[in-house]
Design a protein around this motif. Structure first.
Motif, PDB file in Angstrom:
ATOM      1  N   ASP A   1      31.314  56.391 -51.988  1.00 57.92           N
ATOM      2  CA  ASP A   1      31.467  55.219 -52.872  1.00 57.92           C
ATOM      3  C   ASP A   1      32.540  55.453 -53.933  1.00 57.92           C
ATOM      4  O   ASP A   1      32.753  54.597 -54.780  1.00 57.92           O
ATOM      5  CB  ASP A   1      30.123  54.840 -53.523  1.00 57.92           C
TER       6      ASP A   1
ATOM      7  N   PRO B   1      36.248  55.373 -54.145  1.00 61.09           N
ATOM      8  CA  PRO B   1      37.413  55.023 -53.325  1.00 61.09           C
ATOM      9  C   PRO B   1      38.554  56.028 -53.443  1.00 61.09           C
ATOM     10  O   PRO B   1      39.300  56.238 -52.492  1.00 61.09           O
ATOM     11  CB  PRO B   1      37.850  53.660 -53.882  1.00 61.09           C
TER      12      PRO B   1
ATOM     13  N   LEU C   1      38.286  59.279 -53.770  1.00 59.74           N
ATOM     14  CA  LEU C   1      38.008  60.427 -52.902  1.00 59.74           C
ATOM     15  C   LEU C   1      38.252  60.045 -51.439  1.00 59.74           C
ATOM     16  O   LEU C   1      38.844  60.808 -50.680  1.00 59.74           O
ATOM     17  CB  LEU C   1      36.571  60.921 -53.081  1.00 59.74           C
TER      18      LEU C   1
ATOM     19  N   GLU D   1      40.314  57.958 -50.319  1.00 63.15           N
ATOM     20  CA  GLU D   1      41.756  57.894 -50.101  1.00 63.15           C
ATOM     21  C   GLU D   1      42.351  59.303 -49.977  1.00 63.15           C
ATOM     22  O   GLU D   1      43.166  59.566 -49.093  1.00 63.15           O
ATOM     23  CB  GLU D   1      42.415  57.136 -51.266  1.00 63.15           C
TER      24      GLU D   1
ATOM     25  N   MET E   1      44.048  60.537 -46.528  1.00 64.89           N
ATOM     26  CA  MET E   1      45.474  60.869 -46.449  1.00 64.89           C
ATOM     27  C   MET E   1      45.687  62.274 -45.888  1.00 64.89           C
ATOM     28  O   MET E   1      46.600  62.518 -45.121  1.00 64.89           O
ATOM     29  CB  MET E   1      46.125  60.730 -47.833  1.00 64.89           C
TER      30      MET E   1
ATOM     31  N   ARG F   1      37.571  54.063 -42.882  1.00 64.52           N
ATOM     32  CA  ARG F   1      37.019  54.258 -44.225  1.00 64.52           C
ATOM     33  C   ARG F   1      35.811  53.348 -44.433  1.00 64.52           C
ATOM     34  O   ARG F   1      35.829  52.197 -43.993  1.00 64.52           O
ATOM     35  CB  ARG F   1      38.081  53.894 -45.280  1.00 64.52           C
TER      36      ARG F   1
ATOM     37  N   TYR G   1      32.642  52.517 -47.673  1.00 66.25           N
ATOM     38  CA  TYR G   1      32.371  52.781 -49.087  1.00 66.25           C
ATOM     39  C   TYR G   1      30.895  52.661 -49.462  1.00 66.25           C
ATOM     40  O   TYR G   1      30.544  52.741 -50.622  1.00 66.25           O
ATOM     41  CB  TYR G   1      33.240  51.857 -49.952  1.00 66.25           C
TER      42      TYR G   1
ATOM     43  N   GLU H   1      28.001  49.741 -44.733  1.00 69.50           N
ATOM     44  CA  GLU H   1      29.323  49.585 -44.116  1.00 69.50           C
ATOM     45  C   GLU H   1      29.579  50.743 -43.146  1.00 69.50           C
ATOM     46  O   GLU H   1      30.161  50.560 -42.077  1.00 69.50           O
ATOM     47  CB  GLU H   1      30.400  49.545 -45.218  1.00 69.50           C
TER      48      GLU H   1
ATOM     49  N   LYS I   1      30.540  50.514 -39.115  1.00 66.09           N
ATOM     50  CA  LYS I   1      31.745  51.144 -38.544  1.00 66.09           C
ATOM     51  C   LYS I   1      31.372  52.161 -37.464  1.00 66.09           C
ATOM     52  O   LYS I   1      32.073  52.310 -36.473  1.00 66.09           O
ATOM     53  CB  LYS I   1      32.552  51.830 -39.648  1.00 66.09           C
TER      54      LYS I   1
ATOM     55  N   ASN J   1      39.141  46.857 -48.559  1.00 68.13           N
ATOM     56  CA  ASN J   1      37.784  47.203 -48.142  1.00 68.13           C
ATOM     57  C   ASN J   1      36.707  46.794 -49.124  1.00 68.13           C
ATOM     58  O   ASN J   1      35.538  46.711 -48.762  1.00 68.13           O
ATOM     59  CB  ASN J   1      37.662  48.705 -47.898  1.00 68.13           C
TER      60      ASN J   1
ATOM     61  N   ARG K   1      34.943  46.115 -56.675  1.00 67.96           N
ATOM     62  CA  ARG K   1      33.942  46.795 -57.512  1.00 67.96           C
ATOM     63  C   ARG K   1      33.888  46.092 -58.860  1.00 67.96           C
ATOM     64  O   ARG K   1      34.922  45.717 -59.399  1.00 67.96           O
ATOM     65  CB  ARG K   1      34.340  48.249 -57.675  1.00 67.96           C
TER      66      ARG K   1
ATOM     67  N   TYR L   1      40.055  47.759 -53.728  1.00 72.31           N
ATOM     68  CA  TYR L   1      40.483  49.001 -53.090  1.00 72.31           C
ATOM     69  C   TYR L   1      40.404  48.886 -51.582  1.00 72.31           C
ATOM     70  O   TYR L   1      39.631  48.077 -51.085  1.00 72.31           O
ATOM     71  CB  TYR L   1      39.608  50.161 -53.579  1.00 72.31           C
TER      72      TYR L   1
ATOM     73  N   ALA M   1      43.516  54.868 -55.298  1.00 72.57           N
ATOM     74  CA  ALA M   1      42.955  53.912 -54.336  1.00 72.57           C
ATOM     75  C   ALA M   1      42.794  52.510 -54.923  1.00 72.57           C
ATOM     76  O   ALA M   1      42.889  51.525 -54.208  1.00 72.57           O
ATOM     77  CB  ALA M   1      41.597  54.400 -53.847  1.00 72.57           C
ATOM     78  N   MET M   2      42.548  52.437 -56.228  1.00 75.16           N
ATOM     79  CA  MET M   2      42.133  51.153 -56.802  1.00 75.16           C
ATOM     80  C   MET M   2      43.194  50.500 -57.690  1.00 75.16           C
ATOM     81  O   MET M   2      43.984  51.183 -58.326  1.00 75.16           O
ATOM     82  CB  MET M   2      40.875  51.356 -57.654  1.00 75.16           C
TER      83      MET M   2
ATOM     84  N   SER N   1      30.609  42.192 -44.121  1.00 77.83           N
ATOM     85  CA  SER N   1      29.353  42.504 -44.819  1.00 77.83           C
ATOM     86  C   SER N   1      29.562  42.809 -46.303  1.00 77.83           C
ATOM     87  O   SER N   1      28.616  43.122 -47.005  1.00 77.83           O
ATOM     88  CB  SER N   1      28.705  43.721 -44.169  1.00 77.83           C
TER      89      SER N   1
ATOM     90  N   TYR O   1      39.620  67.932 -57.486  1.00 79.44           N
ATOM     91  CA  TYR O   1      39.924  68.045 -56.058  1.00 79.44           C
ATOM     92  C   TYR O   1      41.353  68.538 -55.840  1.00 79.44           C
ATOM     93  O   TYR O   1      41.851  68.555 -54.738  1.00 79.44           O
ATOM     94  CB  TYR O   1      39.754  66.695 -55.361  1.00 79.44           C
TER      95      TYR O   1
ATOM     96  N   HIS P   1      41.761  63.981 -59.620  1.00 73.18           N
ATOM     97  CA  HIS P   1      40.451  63.419 -59.896  1.00 73.18           C
ATOM     98  C   HIS P   1      39.358  64.394 -59.479  1.00 73.18           C
ATOM     99  O   HIS P   1      39.624  65.394 -58.817  1.00 73.18           O
ATOM    100  CB  HIS P   1      40.286  62.045 -59.284  1.00 73.18           C
TER     101      HIS P   1
END
Lengths: 128, 317
Positions: free
Chosen positions: A12, A14, A16, A18, A22, A33, A35, A39, A43, B8, B11, B90, B121-122, B148, B183, B259
């Motif tokens: 959840d 986004p 991470l 991404e 990548m 992907r 989230y 979902e 998938k 996708n 939020r 995102y 991403a966002m 969904s 990370y 991040h």
């Protein structure tokens, strides 16, 4: 040439998703992907990935439930699941340990913050 | 008919207060930066944008409504807006088409916002809560979303989150590390930071122009915007190649992006990042933080030094 394996990345966060996607794409994997758990299940049923990188704490359906749904479904049980969770070594209160992670139906486990290279190694080992 | 832009998710976080500190670089009125004040009061900011170039320097952050009346200490020209919400779409895949489409949409439908900032991403907007439903509705109708999809609202899931925390005690906002785990810290060099200043009426056209700049070779690395009353937009865009849209100011820049887990839930992280750069006198052009991601735009040539400085505070396990 072997077909590129499809990996589903579920978290959840986004950012991470991404970052992991990548990295996987740079290693020539195909990536889908998702989230949240709902979902992810959609998938998984639709695209039948070879491997799912799955976060635990997510809205709508958590990673444990997704893992159980996959592993208890004859059509899906061969999909490899690598669980991710944010257990830091400075946390003293958690009962969620590496051992517990391994005790699930998941095939493998990596703690957050993940080492992307280590994760790619795990993915590579399972996708040979 | 133009093809819809595929994303996708959307939020949503409601019930925030937006605090903006302007003219932060005035030498005659030095002030303690907002992020430091909030860090010392252990107040988390889930969204922050800082800018030191262009016509106006500012720091703006969103804090939860429960902190109303805080912080006790108020430095500089601090401006409050109660009842804002934070809406993110995102992933943007760094595509100028996605960014341009979004700006064009907001311009055409007269959807104003207070701030915008990107993460890896966002694309995140701070909007008045009274406009929240309209923005969500328009985004839902105009983007190609999974069937969904429901906009994820943190507040609505609070009970569920608490249940999960009890059942599976994770680490959300419960720990402070001596060295904060990330990370990995990524550095992009050889970029162009452009500053545009225009009225809200031009936003739709500007968005279309950005969309038309889409090509495989070019993408955006970071963007932020600030809508100043009356509807004057300060927009910053960091790209690989210079865009063919005349800018008010451009400069060569580098981007540090990193991040970590639950960054968005933990106070002090942005403060520790910016303090360590400040201690080494490394200038910062822009900072954007939304969700779990921090982006810091630096003058060209300062990236490596900044990355080393950050490694004193952050680590890659």
């Amino acid at each position: 040439m072997s077909e590129k394996k499809l990996i589903l990345v579920v978290d959840d966060d986004p950012d991470l998703v991404e970052a992991v996607s990548m990295k996987l794409e740079s290693l020539e994997y195909r990536v889908a992907r998702a989230y949240d758990g709902e979902e992810a299940m959609e998938k998984i049923k639709e695209e039948k990935p070879a491997l799912v990188i799955l976060d635990v704490m997510m809205p709508r359906k958590n990673g444990w439930e997704v893992c159980d749904d996959i592993k208890n479904n004859d059509d899906l049980k061969d999909i490899i699941i690598v669980l991710l969770t944010a257990v830091a070594d400075s946390v003293k209160t958690t009962s969620y340990t590496h051992h517990d992670g391994k005790a699930t139906l998941a095939d493998d486990y990596i703690p957050k913050p993940i080492d992307l290279d280590k994760l790619m190694e795990i993915v590579g080992d399972h996708c040979q | 008919m133009t093809e819809q832009v595929k994303i996708n998710g959307i939020r949503l976080n409601k019930n925030y207060i937006q605090m903006t500190q302007v003219d932060i670089d005035r030498r005659d009125q030095p002030c303690v930066p907002l992020y430091q004040i909030l860090a010392s009061d252990k107040i988390n900011m889930v969204f922050i944008v800082l800018n030191t170039i262009g016509d106006r320097s500012y720091i703006s952050g969103s804090i939860a409504s429960k902190h109303l009346g805080q912080p006790a200490r108020q430095d500089g020209n601090l401006d409050y807006h109660r009842n804002v919400c934070i809406i993110s779409i995102y992933p943007h895949h760094y595509r100028l088409r996605s960014l341009g489409f979004l700006l064009s949409l907001m311009g055409r439908l007269k959807l104003s916002f207070r701030h915008m900032v990107s993460s890896n991403a966002m694309l995140t907007f701070v909007v008045d809560q009274t406009d929240c439903d309209a923005v969500i509705d328009i985004f839902s109708k105009n983007f190609d979303l999974p069937e969904s999809h429901v906009p994820f609202e943190q507040e609505q899931n609070e009970e569920f989150t608490q249940f999960l925390k009890r059942k599976y005690p994770e680490t959300r906002a419960t720990y402070v590390e001596k060295k904060i785990k990330t990370y990995g810290i990524a550095l992009e060099s050889g970029l162009n930071l452009s500053f545009y200043l225009f009225s809200f009426d031009r936003l739709a056209t500007f968005g279309q122009e950005i969309q038309s700049m889409e090509d495989k070779e070019n993408k955006f690395f970071h963007t932020s915007a600030y809508m100043e009353t009356p509807a004057q937009i300060h927009l910053f865009l960091l790209t690989g190649k210079k865009l063919g849209i005349p800018a008010r100011q451009t400069c060569a820049a580098e981007l540090i992006n990193f991040h970590g887990p639950h960054f968005g839930d933990r106070h002090s992280i942005i403060s520790r990042a910016l303090n360590c750069l400040s201690e080494k006198s490394i200038p910062v052009l822009q900072t954007g933080c939304t969700g779990a991601s921090i982006g810091i735009v630096l003058p060209q040539g300062k990236g490596e030094e900044a990355k080393q400085a950050l490694m004193d505070v952050f680590e890659i396990p």
